[in-house]
Design an enzyme around this catalytic site. Structure first.
Site, PDB file in Angstrom:
ATOM      1  CD  GLU A 110     125.356  22.185  -3.169  1.00 30.65           C
ATOM      2  OE1 GLU A 110     124.990  22.153  -1.986  1.00 30.65           O
ATOM      3  OE2 GLU A 110     126.478  21.806  -3.546  1.00 30.65           O
ATOM      4  NE  ARG A 111     127.184  23.353  -7.486  1.00 34.57           N
ATOM      5  CZ  ARG A 111     128.295  24.071  -7.460  1.00 34.57           C
ATOM      6  NH1 ARG A 111     128.361  25.242  -8.045  1.00 34.57           N
ATOM      7  NH2 ARG A 111     129.357  23.632  -6.836  1.00 34.57           N
ATOM      8  CG  ASN A 153     126.268  18.850  -0.212  1.00 37.16           C
ATOM      9  OD1 ASN A 153     126.799  17.740  -0.209  1.00 37.16           O
ATOM     10  ND2 ASN A 153     126.526  19.753  -1.141  1.00 37.16           N
ATOM     11  CD  GLU A 234     131.467  17.256  -4.223  1.00 37.76           C
ATOM     12  OE1 GLU A 234     130.326  17.624  -3.900  1.00 37.76           O
ATOM     13  OE2 GLU A 234     131.946  17.433  -5.357  1.00 37.76           O
ATOM     14  NE  ARG A 267     123.892  11.937  -4.760  1.00 39.61           N
ATOM     15  CZ  ARG A 267     124.746  12.914  -4.966  1.00 39.61           C
ATOM     16  NH1 ARG A 267     125.636  13.261  -4.062  1.00 39.61           N
ATOM     17  NH2 ARG A 267     124.747  13.555  -6.125  1.00 39.61           N
ATOM     18  NE  ARG A 279     135.475  14.223  -9.658  1.00 36.31           N
ATOM     19  CZ  ARG A 279     134.912  15.419  -9.680  1.00 36.31           C
ATOM     20  NH1 ARG A 279     135.658  16.505  -9.843  1.00 36.31           N
ATOM     21  NH2 ARG A 279     133.614  15.554  -9.529  1.00 36.31           N
ATOM     22  CE  LYS A 303     126.750  13.552  -8.929  1.00 33.17           C
ATOM     23  NZ  LYS A 303     127.467  14.833  -8.811  1.00 33.17           N
ATOM     24  CG  ASP A 308     129.902  16.672 -10.696  1.00 35.34           C
ATOM     25  OD1 ASP A 308     128.743  16.245 -10.661  1.00 35.34           O
ATOM     26  OD2 ASP A 308     130.305  17.628 -10.005  1.00 35.34           O
ATOM     27  CD  GLU A 336     127.044  21.529 -10.629  1.00 33.50           C
ATOM     28  OE1 GLU A 336     126.277  20.590 -10.354  1.00 33.50           O
ATOM     29  OE2 GLU A 336     128.121  21.720 -10.037  1.00 33.50           O
TER      30      GLU A 336
HETATM   31  C1  GCV Z   1     125.144  18.569  -3.976  1.00 35.62           C
HETATM   32  C2  GCV Z   1     128.779  18.514  -7.739  1.00 35.62           C
HETATM   33  C3  GCV Z   1     128.106  19.805  -7.435  1.00 35.62           C
HETATM   34  C4  GCV Z   1     127.765  19.927  -5.961  1.00 35.62           C
HETATM   35  C5  GCV Z   1     126.904  18.726  -5.587  1.00 35.62           C
HETATM   36  C6  GCV Z   1     127.683  17.465  -5.899  1.00 35.62           C
HETATM   37  C7  GCV Z   1     126.907  16.197  -5.609  1.00 35.62           C
HETATM   38  O1  GCV Z   1     130.051  18.484  -7.193  1.00 35.62           O
HETATM   39  O2  GCV Z   1     128.922  20.879  -7.833  1.00 35.62           O
HETATM   40  O3  GCV Z   1     127.088  21.130  -5.763  1.00 35.62           O
HETATM   41  O4  GCV Z   1     126.518  18.764  -4.251  1.00 35.62           O
HETATM   42  O5  GCV Z   1     128.016  17.453  -7.262  1.00 35.62           O
HETATM   43  O6  GCV Z   1     126.321  15.670  -6.551  1.00 35.62           O
HETATM   44  O7  GCV Z   1     126.880  15.767  -4.480  1.00 35.62           O
END
Ligand code: GCV
Length: 642
Positions: A110-111, A153, A234, A267, A279, A303, A308, A336
């Site tokens: 992912e990414r 995820n 998400e 997280r 947000r 984060k 994001d 990303e």
């Molecule tokens: C792993 C952002 C990214 C998602 C990522 C999410 C996260 O939204 O686009 O791909 O999912 O962050 O950090 O959980």
């Protein structure tokens, strides 16, 4: 040593008897090691490298410490520093220094922009790709001591006995390099893998299941590091599905870890769909009330910024707001939102900007770094995580310069007081060339690259105006999405009057989440640093800025000079050609060409789109783009076509 020095150097363990003129590796009693950090665990990793008679001694209280000392010595030699009177002493400032892989069982990342996952699940556990060891050695060389091997995820599959054996095989390779493995867990696993009717963290059957599963993991992987959890975020399941909160979820896993030496990283990246909300505030509002409610083995992973991983964000307001909870800083090394693998963007300045930000939680000097290393609130455990930019590409990171981001993350996790410049110089010397002028030129380009990227994409605090879902290229006109906070207009709020998100008391009041000193500086458009301006203020197009230009002229100035700066990067790269491997030089030259083309794309898209609100000319000496907004929109449509 032979490769570096042209001749072999004897290397012996301290107990192998005295030798002269070599390197002695000594796992010494902790009491003999001069380390200053109060945290015992980190002291176990601290090393000393010094000269004794005619030997160089690498000494530390554990094998891992001697390993880190050995890499420090190699770094010294490889960067051509003098060895006479060598005296290196270092202890990591942060205890858990982790890479987070967002790798999926099917081999995708992912990414990820560097090929596919480096984990070959279909070959494990029998076949061990030699790259696993290369990877572990590279990590150890920069002090990384843990890896979460799968995507947040998460797939529940990793918790099956079949996959645990595969994970154990990786752990077996990593162990010698001081690296422990961790797993991201799928919250609903008790249902999907365990066959239970619920995953409620307060249900005794669920608790039993996690305890048994954790014991099974430790039987398979005795030095397992623990769990990372993305829950109720998400679309991922979580304790809120059962009316429980994040702390109740985290504490259930902490309980399952019991006496095992493992942790839970929970997280804080959560934001509910709320068209009337902001947000920016959501993670704070969910987590701040839970401060003090987390078990001692649970850390909350936050984060760097509130939205994001944008190219520039103010520090996350949770830093400094949860004194009773150890907070792990999460930064993203995979680019990303910073140009994937075609843009040269060195991230050490971004990471440092966050670490050095002052939260004022306990008065001036309460930096994010002090929150994260635990010193501000006397926490015994501390952590930092970088979302990995590593994949199956031969050069590991897609963009060869992306390696500098992996490298600098590790170096800063070990010692965040190192400057971005020092690390850039070090990496360049160890990776590209030791020719002094070329080193300076490349380090200069690296250090400026992130600001340049911000200029041609999201200057003055613009954010989240990138292409929908793929997160590449500009799409500031994006007005419809599955959720309002996935559009661009939600964030930039352009209208005929001006631009930017009013987060002051007359707007969403997100600023109130910060301490008064921060509010005071950022709350006034005159004192708010221009880099954060549009994060907090809706500024009239004609407003004069501290630079003497109006907002509209300043925006144009930044987009246009941002593109010019990419040309500058190209020129600088051309200058160092004689000092760089030709194949590598050609690769980066081509990537810089792409970066230049895409910088113009960003500039044209944004100035043309915002011009439709400001209704002003592009100020001289810059000229109107030679294409229309409609033409630029088509590039984005084609780009995103499936
Ligand atoms: C792993 C952002 C990214 C998602 C990522 C999410 C996260 O939204 O686009 O791909 O999912 O962050 O950090 O959980």
């Amino acid at each position: 040593m032979k490769g570096l020095l042209g001749q072999p150097v004897p290397v012996v363990a301290a107990n192998a008897g005295k030798k002269q003129g070599g390197i002695i590796l000594r796992v010494a009693n902790a009491a003999n090691v001069s380390v200053t950090d109060p945290t015992a665990q980190q002291n176990r990793e601290g090393y000393r490298v010094f000269v004794e008679q005619r030997n160089i001694v690498v000494s530390g209280p554990t094998d891992a410490a001697v390993l880190y000392g050995t890499f420090a010595l190699l770094r010294q030699i490889q960067t051509r520093q003098p060895l006479t009177n060598l005296a290196l002493t270092s202890t990591p400032k942060i205890q858990y220094r982790l890479l987070n892989h967002w790798d999926n069982p099917n081999g995708t990342v992912e990414r990820g922009y560097a090929g596919s996952s480096i984990w070959k699940w279909y070959e494990l556990p029998e076949l061990l790709d030699p790259r696993y060891e290369d990877y572990a050695r590279a990590n150890a060389s920069i002090g990384i001591n843990g890896v979460v091997i799968n995507n947040v995820n998460a797939s529940a599959r990793y918790l099956t006995p079949e996959y645990l054996r595969k994970v154990a095989a990786l752990a077996g390779v990593f162990r010698a390099y001081g690296i422990r493995v961790y797993l991201s867990v799928f919250w609903a696993a008790p249902k999907t893998v365990g066959g239970l009717p619920t995953s409620d963290p307060l249900d005794p059957r669920v608790r039993r299941w996690w305890t048994d599963k954790t014991n099974e993991i430790y039987q398979t992987i005795p030095d397992f590091g623990g769990f990372l959890v993305k829950a109720n975020s998400e679309g991922e399941p979580g304790p809120q599905d059962y009316g429980r909160n994040h702390a109740e979820g985290a504490n259930m896993l902490a309980e399952a870890l019991g006496q095992h030496d493992g942790i839970v990283m929970w997280r804080a990246f959560v934001y509910k769909a709320n068209s009337n909300g902001d947000r920016f505030k959501e993670a704070y509002e969910e987590f701040k009330p839970l401060d003090g409610k987390f078990a001692s083995k649970a850390l909350v992973q936050v984060k760097n910024g509130p939205i994001d991983f944008q190219s520039r964000e103010p520090f996350h307001p949770l830093f400094g707001a949860m004194p009773s909870t150890p907070l792990v800083l999460e930064v993203q090394l995979t680019q990303e939102y910073l140009g994937f693998a075609t843009h040269l963007v060195y991230l050490a300045p971004l990471i440092k900007e966050c670490l050095e930000a002052d939260t004022y939680a306990k008065g001036k000097g309460s930096t994010v770094a002090k929150v994260v290393d635990g010193s501000l609130d006397n926490h015994k455990i501390s952590g930092i995580a970088g979302v990995a930019n590593i994949g199956s590409d031969r050069n590991w990171t897609g963009h060869p310069m992306g390696q500098a981001n992996w490298y600098s993350f590790g170096r800063l996790a070990w010692d965040y007081t190192l400057s971005a410049e020092t690390i850039a110089q070090e990496w360049t010397r160890m990776t590209l060339t030791t020719e002094p002028q070329a080193v300076n030129t490349i380090a200069d380009v690296l250090v400026k690259s992130r600001d340049i990227y911000v200029r041609y994409t999201t200057p003055l605090g613009l954010h989240h105006i990138m292409g929908q879902s793929i997160h590449f290229g500009p799409e500031p006109w994006l007005s419809k999405s599955a959720r309002p906070d996935w559009t661009a207009i939600y964030y930039h709020k352009a209208d005929s009057i001006g631009l930017g998100f009013n987060r002051t008391a007359t707007g969403s009041n997100a600023l109130a989440l910060y301490k008064p000193e921060v509010q005071k500086e950022w709350g006034n458009p005159q004192t708010c640093p221009p880099d954060y301006l549009l994060w907090f203020h809706h500024v009239p197009w004609k407003q004069t800025m501290s630079t003497g230009r109006t907002l509209w002229n300043e925006i144009c100035y930044r987009y246009y000079t941002g593109v010019d700066s990419v040309t500058w990067m190209q020129q600088r790269w051309e200058q160092v050609k004689p000092s760089i491997d030709p194949v590598l030089h050609a690769d980066i030259t081509a990537r810089l060409q792409i970066q230049h083309k895409e910088a113009i794309w960003w500039r044209d898209a944004c100035v043309l789109y915002f011009q439709s609100f400001s209704r002003q000319r592009i100020p001289a000496p810059f000229t109107q783009p030679d294409r229309s907004l409609e033409a630029v929109k088509q590039i984005v449509d084609i780009y995103q076509m499936r």
